[in-house]
Design a protein around this motif. Structure first.
Motif, PDB file in Angstrom:
ATOM      1  N   HIS A 133      54.666 -72.911  77.904  1.00 35.72           N
ATOM      2  CA  HIS A 133      52.942 -73.154  77.805  1.00 35.72           C
ATOM      3  C   HIS A 133      52.823 -74.710  77.902  1.00 35.72           C
ATOM      4  CE1 HIS A 133      54.181 -69.528  74.446  1.00 35.72           C
ATOM      5  NE2 HIS A 133      53.372 -69.980  75.990  1.00 35.72           N
ATOM      6  N   HIS A 165      45.206 -76.088  76.730  1.00 37.17           N
ATOM      7  CA  HIS A 165      44.746 -74.871  76.181  1.00 37.17           C
ATOM      8  C   HIS A 165      44.958 -74.306  74.619  1.00 37.17           C
ATOM      9  CE1 HIS A 165      48.839 -73.430  75.406  1.00 37.17           C
ATOM     10  NE2 HIS A 165      49.817 -74.763  76.318  1.00 37.17           N
ATOM     11  N   GLY A 166      44.360 -73.718  74.010  1.00 38.87           N
ATOM     12  CA  GLY A 166      44.504 -73.645  72.098  1.00 38.87           C
ATOM     13  C   GLY A 166      44.030 -74.438  71.329  1.00 38.87           C
ATOM     14  N   GLU A 201      37.934 -70.330  73.133  1.00 37.77           N
ATOM     15  CA  GLU A 201      38.185 -70.093  74.666  1.00 37.77           C
ATOM     16  C   GLU A 201      37.842 -68.697  74.733  1.00 37.77           C
ATOM     17  OE1 GLU A 201      42.500 -72.809  76.327  1.00 37.77           O
ATOM     18  OE2 GLU A 201      42.716 -71.002  74.980  1.00 37.77           O
ATOM     19  N   ASN A 206      43.384 -65.705  74.484  1.00 36.44           N
ATOM     20  CA  ASN A 206      44.556 -66.879  74.428  1.00 36.44           C
ATOM     21  C   ASN A 206      45.456 -66.956  75.578  1.00 36.44           C
ATOM     22  OD1 ASN A 206      47.138 -67.617  73.793  1.00 36.44           O
ATOM     23  ND2 ASN A 206      46.715 -67.301  71.702  1.00 36.44           N
ATOM     24  N   GLY A 238      42.609 -69.756  80.192  1.00 35.97           N
ATOM     25  CA  GLY A 238      41.541 -69.289  78.769  1.00 35.97           C
ATOM     26  C   GLY A 238      40.490 -69.057  79.213  1.00 35.97           C
TER      27      GLY A 238
END
Length: 449
Positions: free
Chosen positions: A43, A110-111, A115, A118, A149
């Motif tokens: 990630h 991201h996250g 978005e 996921n 995303g």
């Protein structure tokens, strides 16, 4: 799922070291200062304590120099064959998981924002279902996969062989990067269907000798993977890169972008930086494209503390820092192949000839002609025995446009700066000025002809 613990050191690891592959714990690359490994955590997210452990490992097992690559991976340099195994064990002990196989890249923020889907969950699904395929030696060493995303900051500027882009709630568009002007959309569906398509694409490449899409004849490519009919769902709007400095996440938290000057950072500085901000409630540190690092979860009241710590430890928060457009390898003193101190010359250009560096000109300081830090730049200084090769709009390994003696390089840059200052027209950038002047005028200034 493979973790760092699964790697071990033996003669096979050393024999696998080769230039041109993507250096990993299993296959480190031989460089002038020893072995190099490139790391991308699952990630792309690390805790502050994991960052500290990474710095300690670089000090203990490498030469203490870390690099942030243009795509946002971390490189540890100066390793020996005997230290690869202990390095892997140290990363495992810090719970830093380095998945095997091709890089899967996610936007660094991201996250953190709303978005379409996921991206981290899709990476997990890909790695769960395609473990053996991703680990196949039949895939190209530098094959890259982007999963985006659909947040406010993306990876549209980062080229990739295969892209999975969320265009709506749990609706993924799969694209492949051919030699065409834009990626080719080949599938549209939910997460499971996107992974099904990715599997077909990877198997096709593996069965064709580890090819990249540019290696496949267009007629065969389009017959095997016909493009989707163009519609509003197949047109991806480019999201901007995450910026340096503070970015508001919500009413209470921000993200903060930093950049390692020249893409390099001493492990001791990383450790010191983490120690200086460890009392803050920071969720994670995330390497990103452009040789950047992003902190997630700061409070507004933390900004000054982070900015001060960054400056003390060689990190820039200035989006206009001239070093952003300069790539430098480890250079002399850190790499046995380096003929000059790359960062010293880079800093001299910034301090003495700022007019050259208006943000339009990509400059590459390469300690030798191998050009490890950058593939291609508008202006390259490659170290050679007795001086410098100057390459215009090319690679460090290209035939030089000018050869400058070692003691004359600063005078040559001074003459180039004067030429630009005298010839630059109103509203013209350095890059456009040099393009207009042409190689003959530029080389003449460098050589004082």
């Amino acid at each position: 799922m493979a973790s760092a613990q699964s790697h071990h050191t033996d003669a096979g690891v050393v024999a696998a070291s080769r230039r041109g592959a993507c250096p990993s714990l299993a296959e480190p690359m031989q460089t002038g200062d020893g072995l190099l490994v490139r790391l991308r955590s699952r990630h792309g997210v690390l805790t502050l304590q994991q960052c500290r452990a990474l710095g300690e490992a670089a000090l203990r097992f490498g030469n203490g120099l870390l690099e942030i690559t243009a795509r946002g991976s971390i490189q540890i340099r100066g390793l020996t064959p005997e230290r690869i195994g202990p390095l892997a064990a140290a990363l495992h002990e810090a719970a830093i998981e380095i998945p095997k196989g091709p890089a899967i890249e996610l936007p660094p923020l991201h996250g953190l924002f709303h978005e379409n889907a996921n991206a981290a969950a899709l990476e997990d699904l890909v790695r769960q279902r395609l473990t053996a395929l991703l680990d196949s030696k039949k895939l190209a060493a530098k094959l890259s996969i982007v999963i985006d995303g659909g947040g406010p900051f993306g990876l549209s500027a980062v080229p990739a062989d295969i892209r999975l882009e969320a265009i709506g709630p749990e609706r993924w568009l799969v694209l492949i990067n051919t030699d065409g002007p834009k990626p080719l959309p080949v599938a549209l569906g939910n997460a499971g269907e996107a992974v099904d398509c990715l599997e077909k694409l990877l198997r096709f490449l593996a069965e064709n000798g580890g090819a990249r899409w540019r290696d496949i004849p267009p007629d065969r490519l389009h017959a095997t993977f016909p493009a989707l009919q163009e519609s509003s769902e197949t047109v991806i709007l480019a999201a901007p890169d995450a910026p340096l400095g503070p970015v508001q996440i919500d009413s209470a938290a921000i993200a903060y972008g930093l950049r390692a000057r020249f893409g390099q950072m001493r492990a001791a500085d990383l450790i010191g930086f983490v120690d200086d901000i460890s009392h803050l409630n920071i969720q994670s540190l995330r390497p990103g494209p452009g040789r950047c690092l992003f902190l997630a979860g700061l409070a507004k009241s933390d900004i000054d503390t982070v900015a001060d710590a960054a400056r003390r430890h060689g990190l820039s928060t200035d989006a206009n820092d001239p070093s952003i457009k300069m790539a430098a390898c480890a250079g002399a003193g850190a790499c046995a192949s380096g003929y000059y101190h790359t960062r010293v010359l880079g800093e001299a250009m910034i301090d003495r000839w700022p007019g050259i560096l208006d943000g339009s000109l990509a400059v590459h300081m390469s300690g030798c002609v191998k050009g490890c830090a950058e593939r291609r730049a508008a202006l390259t200084f490659a170290g050679v025995d007795g001086g410098y090769h100057v390459v215009l709009s090319g690679r460090a390994s290209d035939p030089p446009d000018a050869l400058i003696a070692g003691g004359d390089v600063e005078s040559a840059i001074e003459r180039l700066a004067r030429l630009i200052e005298a010839e630059k027209q109103g509203g013209e950038t350095t890059a456009s000025c040099l393009a207009r002047l042409g190689k003959k005028r530029i080389v003449g200034a460098l050589r004082q002809e």
